[in-house]
Design a protein around this motif. Structure first.
Motif, PDB file in Angstrom:
ATOM      1  N   SER A  85      38.747  36.554  37.935  1.00 39.11           N
ATOM      2  CA  SER A  85      38.309  37.941  38.134  1.00 39.11           C
ATOM      3  C   SER A  85      39.003  38.659  39.279  1.00 39.11           C
ATOM      4  O   SER A  85      38.726  39.820  39.541  1.00 39.11           O
ATOM      5  CB  SER A  85      36.775  38.026  38.349  1.00 39.11           C
ATOM      6  OG  SER A  85      36.404  37.631  39.660  1.00 39.11           O
ATOM      7  N   LYS A  86      39.930  38.000  39.965  1.00 44.10           N
ATOM      8  CA  LYS A  86      40.680  38.679  41.005  1.00 44.10           C
ATOM      9  C   LYS A  86      41.866  39.416  40.393  1.00 44.10           C
ATOM     10  O   LYS A  86      42.454  38.960  39.414  1.00 44.10           O
ATOM     11  CB  LYS A  86      41.179  37.675  42.049  1.00 44.10           C
ATOM     12  CG  LYS A  86      40.083  37.062  42.897  1.00 44.10           C
ATOM     13  CD  LYS A  86      40.687  36.140  43.953  1.00 44.10           C
ATOM     14  CE  LYS A  86      39.617  35.551  44.857  1.00 44.10           C
ATOM     15  NZ  LYS A  86      40.220  34.671  45.891  1.00 44.10           N
ATOM     16  N   PRO A  87      42.253  40.549  40.966  1.00 42.85           N
ATOM     17  CA  PRO A  87      43.398  41.299  40.429  1.00 42.85           C
ATOM     18  C   PRO A  87      44.734  40.677  40.809  1.00 42.85           C
ATOM     19  O   PRO A  87      44.819  39.783  41.658  1.00 42.85           O
ATOM     20  CB  PRO A  87      43.238  42.685  41.060  1.00 42.85           C
ATOM     21  CG  PRO A  87      42.509  42.428  42.340  1.00 42.85           C
ATOM     22  CD  PRO A  87      41.586  41.263  42.064  1.00 42.85           C
TER      23      PRO A  87
ATOM     24  N   ASP B  25      45.555  41.002  31.148  1.00 41.43           N
ATOM     25  CA  ASP B  25      44.917  42.306  30.974  1.00 41.43           C
ATOM     26  C   ASP B  25      45.551  43.314  31.932  1.00 41.43           C
ATOM     27  O   ASP B  25      45.464  43.141  33.154  1.00 41.43           O
ATOM     28  CB  ASP B  25      43.418  42.175  31.245  1.00 41.43           C
ATOM     29  CG  ASP B  25      42.667  43.482  31.050  1.00 41.43           C
ATOM     30  OD1 ASP B  25      43.296  44.499  30.708  1.00 41.43           O
ATOM     31  OD2 ASP B  25      41.433  43.491  31.253  1.00 41.43           O
TER      32      ASP B  25
ATOM     33  N   GLY C 106      44.523  46.023  32.875  1.00 41.55           N
ATOM     34  CA  GLY C 106      43.500  46.587  33.745  1.00 41.55           C
ATOM     35  C   GLY C 106      43.255  45.777  34.991  1.00 41.55           C
ATOM     36  O   GLY C 106      42.602  46.241  35.928  1.00 41.55           O
ATOM     37  N   ARG C 107      43.784  44.559  35.025  1.00 42.12           N
ATOM     38  CA  ARG C 107      43.622  43.695  36.190  1.00 42.12           C
ATOM     39  C   ARG C 107      44.809  43.786  37.144  1.00 42.12           C
ATOM     40  O   ARG C 107      44.853  43.081  38.143  1.00 42.12           O
ATOM     41  CB  ARG C 107      43.464  42.238  35.730  1.00 42.12           C
ATOM     42  CG  ARG C 107      42.360  42.034  34.708  1.00 42.12           C
ATOM     43  CD  ARG C 107      41.001  42.140  35.371  1.00 42.12           C
ATOM     44  NE  ARG C 107      40.829  41.068  36.322  1.00 42.12           N
ATOM     45  CZ  ARG C 107      40.499  39.818  35.978  1.00 42.12           C
ATOM     46  NH1 ARG C 107      40.363  39.495  34.714  1.00 42.12           N
ATOM     47  NH2 ARG C 107      40.319  38.904  36.902  1.00 42.12           N
TER      48      ARG C 107
ATOM     49  N   ALA D  45      44.532  35.147  36.627  1.00 37.59           N
ATOM     50  CA  ALA D  45      43.591  36.263  36.754  1.00 37.59           C
ATOM     51  C   ALA D  45      42.237  35.947  36.145  1.00 37.59           C
ATOM     52  O   ALA D  45      41.331  36.788  36.186  1.00 37.59           O
ATOM     53  CB  ALA D  45      44.172  37.516  36.090  1.00 37.59           C
TER      54      ALA D  45
END
Length: 280
Positions: free
Chosen positions: A85-87, A106, A108-109, A82
């Protein structure tokens, strides 16, 4: 128990919602070949042929039923995936967010879904692996038959999305599924291993020696077995997760079924840290 029209409609609505969300994520993204994910441990990376191949399917099997060590290992891998920056799409049970953070993932990801039926989970996984806006897709499931695995592997190859199939319940067959045919590029078996004790730094004693601080929980350790590897070789290692630096360390090499120190990575890292802090 058979589902009625309302259950079928609810399933269709959920699947349509997931597809729409994946299409929104994919707008403007371009799937590209990526270098392999390296562990930073030569013995493991060499066995894998340079690192963990991305854009393909991998199987991670728990060695013991009810042991979440395999989940932590997957979280550590996904945390590094991750980083671009990709979920991540996680298909399975409810997750404990602080536990994920400990392995660099994270919450949030994450995009999380928990279909009730195993077939729906595999459908969601295939849909996710067709979305190149995702870094990876993890699905909690039993080991797949060859046909289902090939569908997922083809989706991964076509769209460059890495798939992790997490089997939290060991297969009942002999050898825990080690010889079962699979379309996955790798198959791993993960077990928890005892951690080494840690202490909070050290202080200088009156006699000139160092006095250890209060004990801490040891770093997570896994007994990692690479059971299958296309284009590589199998192996077995004792691996430690260093939360301070967010990477793996080789705690010991395993030879003839017994753990024996093979390198001093952890000790040397602790000495270097203490020296930098002026506490060594």
């Amino acid at each position: 128990m058979m589902e009625g029209p309302e259950g079928d409609l609810d399933k269709a609505v959920r699947l349509a919602g997931l597809r729409a969300m994946l299409r929104r994520l994919e707008q403007g993204s371009v799937a590209a070949d990526r270098p392999p994910l390296v562990f930073g441990l030569p013995s493991i990376d060499d066995a894998l042929g340079g690192g963990l191949s991305l854009g393909c399917l991998h199987e991670i099997v728990a060695a013991v039923e009810g042991d979440d060590a395999a989940t932590g290992f997957c979280a550590a891998l996904l945390g590094r995936l991750a980083a671009d920056s990709k979920p991540i799409l996680w298909i399975g049970h409810e997750l404990y967010a602080p536990g994920l953070l400990a392995f660099g993932l994270d919450p949030g990801r994450l995009i999380t879904v928990d279909p009730s039926r195993p077939a729906d989970r595999l459908t969601a996984m295939e849909e996710g692996m067709r979305c190149s806006a995702l870094a990876a897709v993890l699905c909690e499931s039993d080991l797949l038959d060859l046909t289902a695995g090939r569908r997922l592997q083809l989706a991964a190859e076509a769209h460059g999305v890495t798939g992790l199939l997490l089997c939290r319940q060991p297969p009942p067959s002999a050898g825990q599924g080690t010889g079962r045919a699979s379309a996955a590029v790798t198959r791993w078996r993960i077990a928890a291993a005892p951690s080494a004790a840690r202490r909070v730094g050290s202080a200088q004693g009156s006699s000139g020696g160092s006095v250890g601080g209060p004990p801490l929980l040891g770093r997570p350790r896994w007994r990692v077995e690479l059971l299958r590897c296309r284009g590589g070789r199998t192996g077995e290692w004792l691996v430690e997760w260093r939360d301070e630096t967010g990477d793996f360390a080789l705690a010991a090499a395993l030879c003839d079924g017994s753990a024996a120190p093979a390198r001093n990575d952890i000790l040397q890292w602790d000495i270097a840290r203490q020296a930098a802090d002026g506490t060594g």
